[in-house]
Design a protein around this motif. Structure first.
Motif, mmCIF file in Angstrom:
data_model
loop_
_atom_site.group_PDB
_atom_site.id
_atom_site.type_symbol
_atom_site.label_atom_id
_atom_site.label_comp_id
_atom_site.label_asym_id
_atom_site.label_seq_id
_atom_site.Cartn_x
_atom_site.Cartn_y
_atom_site.Cartn_z
ATOM 1 N N ALA A 1 88.252 -58.741 78.757
ATOM 2 C CA ALA A 1 87.604 -58.531 80.054
ATOM 3 C C ALA A 1 86.784 -57.251 80.074
ATOM 4 N N ILE A 2 87.164 -56.246 79.269
ATOM 5 C CA ILE A 2 86.422 -54.993 79.184
ATOM 6 C C ILE A 2 84.961 -55.250 78.824
ATOM 7 N N SER A 3 84.707 -56.307 78.086
ATOM 8 C CA SER A 3 83.351 -56.646 77.670
ATOM 9 C C SER A 3 82.752 -57.787 78.488
ATOM 10 N N GLU A 4 83.537 -58.813 78.755
ATOM 11 C CA GLU A 4 82.976 -60.053 79.286
ATOM 12 C C GLU A 4 82.723 -60.058 80.786
ATOM 13 N N ALA A 5 83.438 -59.223 81.544
ATOM 14 C CA ALA A 5 83.202 -59.207 82.994
ATOM 15 C C ALA A 5 81.772 -58.782 83.293
ATOM 16 N N THR A 6 81.215 -57.900 82.453
ATOM 17 C CA THR A 6 79.851 -57.444 82.667
ATOM 18 C C THR A 6 78.845 -58.552 82.378
ATOM 19 N N VAL A 7 79.167 -59.434 81.426
ATOM 20 C CA VAL A 7 78.294 -60.570 81.135
ATOM 21 C C VAL A 7 78.239 -61.493 82.350
ATOM 22 N N ASN A 8 79.366 -61.698 82.985
ATOM 23 C CA ASN A 8 79.395 -62.511 84.193
ATOM 24 C C ASN A 8 78.506 -61.907 85.273
ATOM 25 N N ASP A 9 78.551 -60.581 85.404
ATOM 26 C CA ASP A 9 77.701 -59.908 86.392
ATOM 27 C C ASP A 9 76.224 -60.189 86.136
ATOM 28 N N VAL A 10 75.814 -60.046 84.884
ATOM 29 C CA VAL A 10 74.382 -60.158 84.591
ATOM 30 C C VAL A 10 73.905 -61.610 84.664
ATOM 31 N N MET B 1 75.133 -58.350 77.285
ATOM 32 C CA MET B 1 74.713 -58.595 78.664
ATOM 33 C C MET B 1 73.263 -59.063 78.699
ATOM 34 N N GLN B 2 72.415 -58.321 77.968
ATOM 35 C CA GLN B 2 70.999 -58.640 77.946
ATOM 36 C C GLN B 2 70.746 -59.995 77.311
ATOM 37 N N SER B 3 71.494 -60.335 76.255
ATOM 38 C CA SER B 3 71.338 -61.645 75.615
ATOM 39 C C SER B 3 71.774 -62.767 76.545
ATOM 40 N N ALA B 4 72.798 -62.508 77.365
ATOM 41 C CA ALA B 4 73.229 -63.501 78.351
ATOM 42 C C ALA B 4 72.158 -63.671 79.431
ATOM 43 N N TYR B 5 71.599 -62.569 79.874
ATOM 44 C CA TYR B 5 70.496 -62.589 80.846
ATOM 45 C C TYR B 5 69.331 -63.410 80.286
ATOM 46 N N GLY C 1 77.263 -73.727 84.724
ATOM 47 C CA GLY C 1 78.586 -73.147 84.548
ATOM 48 C C GLY C 1 78.545 -71.790 83.856
ATOM 49 N N PHE C 2 79.371 -70.860 84.334
ATOM 50 C CA PHE C 2 79.587 -69.584 83.664
ATOM 51 C C PHE C 2 81.038 -69.558 83.193
ATOM 52 N N ILE C 3 81.273 -69.202 81.934
ATOM 53 C CA ILE C 3 82.635 -69.083 81.431
ATOM 54 C C ILE C 3 82.768 -67.777 80.651
ATOM 55 N N ASN C 4 83.514 -66.851 81.237
ATOM 56 C CA ASN C 4 83.718 -65.520 80.663
ATOM 57 C C ASN C 4 85.162 -65.092 80.853
ATOM 58 N N SER C 5 85.617 -64.175 80.016
ATOM 59 C CA SER C 5 86.964 -63.618 80.189
ATOM 60 C C SER C 5 86.924 -62.589 81.307
ATOM 61 N N LEU C 6 87.465 -62.959 82.448
ATOM 62 C CA LEU C 6 87.558 -62.041 83.574
ATOM 63 C C LEU C 6 88.933 -61.404 83.631
ATOM 64 N N SER C 7 89.795 -61.785 82.678
ATOM 65 C CA SER C 7 91.124 -61.195 82.536
ATOM 66 C C SER C 7 91.466 -61.163 81.050
ATOM 67 N N GLU D 1 78.912 -50.530 77.684
ATOM 68 C CA GLU D 1 80.037 -50.791 78.574
ATOM 69 C C GLU D 1 81.359 -50.389 77.938
ATOM 70 N N GLU D 2 81.523 -50.669 76.648
ATOM 71 C CA GLU D 2 82.765 -50.315 75.953
ATOM 72 C C GLU D 2 82.913 -48.801 75.805
ATOM 73 N N ILE D 3 81.787 -48.092 75.693
ATOM 74 C CA ILE D 3 81.842 -46.631 75.561
ATOM 75 C C ILE D 3 82.541 -46.009 76.756
ATOM 76 N N GLU D 4 82.257 -46.537 77.936
ATOM 77 C CA GLU D 4 82.886 -46.007 79.143
ATOM 78 C C GLU D 4 84.399 -46.152 79.065
ATOM 79 N N GLY D 5 84.870 -47.308 78.553
ATOM 80 C CA GLY D 5 86.312 -47.526 78.435
ATOM 81 C C GLY D 5 86.952 -46.655 77.365
#
Length: 447
Positions: A66-75, A330-334, A56-62, A281-285
Motif C-alpha cells: 500500500a505504501i506504493s500502490e495507494a498513490t497509483v490509485n490516486d493518480v 504513478m506517471q505510467s498509470a496516468y 476498473g482500478f485494482i491496487n493494493s490499498l492495504s 513516494e517511498e522516500i517519504e516512508g
C-alpha cells in the motif's frame, strides 16, 4: 500477432507455480480467448448503450504494498477526471469501479475476475508486483479482457491482453547496470531483493550481464515481501566488500533495509545502492535522511523540466495537496488511462479486439516525454534515467539515455538467455509454494 502469441505462451510456463488462488485460477490458467473460462466464458458484458462506461482500478490499498500502490490509485482518479472533464471517451463519462488487491496475488486474481465478469468493465488498470500481474494474466486471457499494467518489471512476457506502460528490462535494469560499471566504476555487486518473480528473474538477467561484462556478483539475498529483519543480510553485504548494491526490494521492506544498512556505517559514497523500486513516494516512508545520495533507475522523476510534467505535478498537487509527490509508476498509470482513451477513440469502439488493433503507434505526450505503444509486444517506448536522491526527498536526474524501444525478451542482447531467467524464477516460486504448503500443514496439526 503470431509472434506475440508464441511469446505469451512462453510467459505462461510458470503459471502453475506462480498462482496460489485455488480452483478459480487453476481453471483459468490454460484458457485462451474464445475458449470457455471461469466465470461463464469470454463473451463481453460491457454495457455501451448508456451515457457512461465502466472501467476498473485494482491496487493494493492495504498490506505491505500500500505504501506504493495507494498513490497509483490516486493518480488514476486524476486521469479519469481529466478525461471526463474533456468530454469522456466516445462521448461517454468514465464510471470507476475499484478493488483492493490487498498485496496478495490471489486477491488480485479473484477481484480482477469480479471487475471483468460481475462489474463488466471495459478495461482494468493496476497491479504492481510481478506476482500480482502473473496471477491476473490468465484471468484476463481467459476472458479476453484488457489490463493496463503500469509498473517496471523483469520482462520475459508479452500478452495480447496486457498493455505494459512501465519499463521493461532494457529500459531500466540494463541501463542501470551499464551506468554502475561505466560511471561509478563498480566491478562487483551485491544483489538484494524481495522473494518473488521480479527480483529473482531480474537478478538472473543481472548475472548474465555481469558475466558478459566481467563484473563479480559477491552475494545474492532474498527476503519475503514485508520482511523487516535485515540484520544478517546487511552484515553479509558489509563484509562482502562489494562496490555497489543492486536493490530489488519492494514495499516497506526498504525502510528496514536502509536503517540496518546505515547502522553498519555503509553510505552512498563507499557502497552506493541503486534501487529500481524506490521512487519519490517511498522516500517519504523511508526518510530522505536515510537514503540521501543513493541512486535510482527510472524513466520519470518529479523534477523533470517540461511543460507536460509541470502541468501534471500541478494538477496532482491541486487535487491531493501541495506536499504530495509524483513518481514513475504513478506517471505510467496516468499515461495508461490516457493511452486507453486514445486507443478507443482511434478504434471508435470499446470492443477489446478493435482497441487492441488500434494500439500500435498510439502515442501520448506524457510527463516523462512522449510514449508510443509498440504493437508487436504492447510495451511502450521509454527514456532511461538514473537519479540521485536529494535531502528534500526528491530525485534529480544525473544521467539520461536515448528514447528506447521496448525489448522485453532482450532479443538484441547476445548475452541474454531468457529461458534460463524464466526457469530460475520458476524454481524459486515452486520452492516458495512448497514452503507455504508446509506452513499450512503445520498450522493444521496445531489445530
Amino acid at each position: 500477432m503470431g509472434e506475440l502469441h508464441q511469446r505469451r505462451t512462453r510467459s505462461l510456463r510458470t503459471c502453475s507455480a506462480l498462482i496460489a488462488a485455488g480452483a478459480l485460477l487453476l481453471t483459468a490458467c490454460g484458457a485462451r480467448a474464445g475458449e470457455e473460462a471461469v466465470g461463464g466464458g469470454t463473451e463481453s458484458c460491457v454495457d455501451v448503450d448508456g451515457d457512461s462506461i465502466k472501467i476498473g482500478f485494482i491496487n493494493s490499498l492495504s498490506g505491505t504494498m500500500a505504501i506504493s500502490e495507494a498513490t497509483v490509485n490516486d493518480v488514476l482518479h486524476l486521469a479519469a477526471e481529466e478525461i471526463n472533464d474533456a468530454g469522456g471517451v466516445l462521448g461517454k463519462q468514465l464510471e470507476i469501479v475499484e478493488e483492493d488487491g490487498a498485496s496478495e496475488p490471489a486477491t488480485f486474481a479473484e477481484r480482477s475476475e469480479r471487475l471483468i465478469v460481475q462489474e463488466c468493465t471495459a478495461a482494468v488498470f493496476g497491479g504492481w508486483t510481478s506476482a500480482s500481474r502473473k496471477a491476473m494474466l490468465p484471468v484476463f486471457e481467459g476472458h479476453d479482457a484488457l489490463l493496463f499494467y503500469p509498473t517496471q518489471y523483469e520482462g520475459l512476457e508479452a500478452s495480447e491482453n496486457i498493455i505494459y506502460t512501465g519499463a521493461t528490462t532494457n529500459q531500466q535494469i540494463v541501463p542501470a547496470l551499464d551506468y554502475l560499471l561505466e560511471e561509478e566504476g563498480a566491478e562487483s555487486l551485491y544483489l538484494v531483493g524481495s522473494d518473488y518473480v521480479f527480483p529473482r528473474a531480474a537478478n538472473m538477467i543481472i548475472r548474465q550481464w555481469a558475466e558478459e561484462n566481467g563484473v563479480e556478483i559477491l552475494g545474492e539475498d532474498y527476503t519475503p515481501l514485508g520482511s523487516t529483519d535485515f540484520t544478517t543480510i546487511a552484515n553479509q553485504l558489509a563484509s562482502s566488500g562489494a562496490d555497489a548494491v543492486f536493490n530489488t526490494l519492494n514495499g516497506d521492506s526498504n525502510v528496514a533495509f536502509f536503517r540496518q544498512y546505515n547502522s553498519l556505517g555503509l553510505d552512498a559514497e563507499t557502497t552506493p545502492v541503486l534501487s529500481v523500486s524506490i521512487a519519490e513516494e517511498e522516500i517519504e516512508g523511508i526518510g530522505a535522511s536515510n537514503i540521501e545520495g543513493q541512486l535510482t533507475s527510472w524513466n520519470y522523476y518529479q523534477t523533470l523540466e517540461n511543460q507536460q510534467n509541470e502541468d501534471f505535478v500541478a494538477a496532482f498537487q491541486e487535487k491531493y495537496g501541495e506536499g504530495r509527490v509524483t513518481s514513475d509508476v504513478m506517471q505510467s498509470a496516468y499515461n495508461s488511462l490516457h493511452l486507453w482513451a486514445a486507443m478507443v477513440e482511434e478504434a471508435e469502439s470499446f470492443d477489446v479486439d478493435a482497441v487492441r488493433d488500434a494500439a500500435d503507434g498510439t502515442s501520448f505526450a506524457a510527463p516523462e516525454g512522449t510514449v508510443t505503444i509498440d504493437g508487436e509486444n504492447q510495451h511502450v517506448t521509454k527514456t532511461p534515467r538514473i537519479g540521485r536522491i536529494t535531502a528534500d526527498g526528491l530525485i534529480d536526474t544525473i544521467w539520461e539515455g536515448e528514447l528506447t524501444d521496448p525489448d522485453p525478451f532482450l532479443e538484441t542482447y547476445s548475452w541474454a538467455d531468457e529461458e534460463e531467467a524464466e526457469e530460475y524464477a520458476q524454481e524459486a516460486d515452486e520452492a516458495d509454494e512448497d514452503g507455504a504448503d508446509e506452513d499450512s500443514d503445520e498450522g493444521s496439526d496445531e489445530d
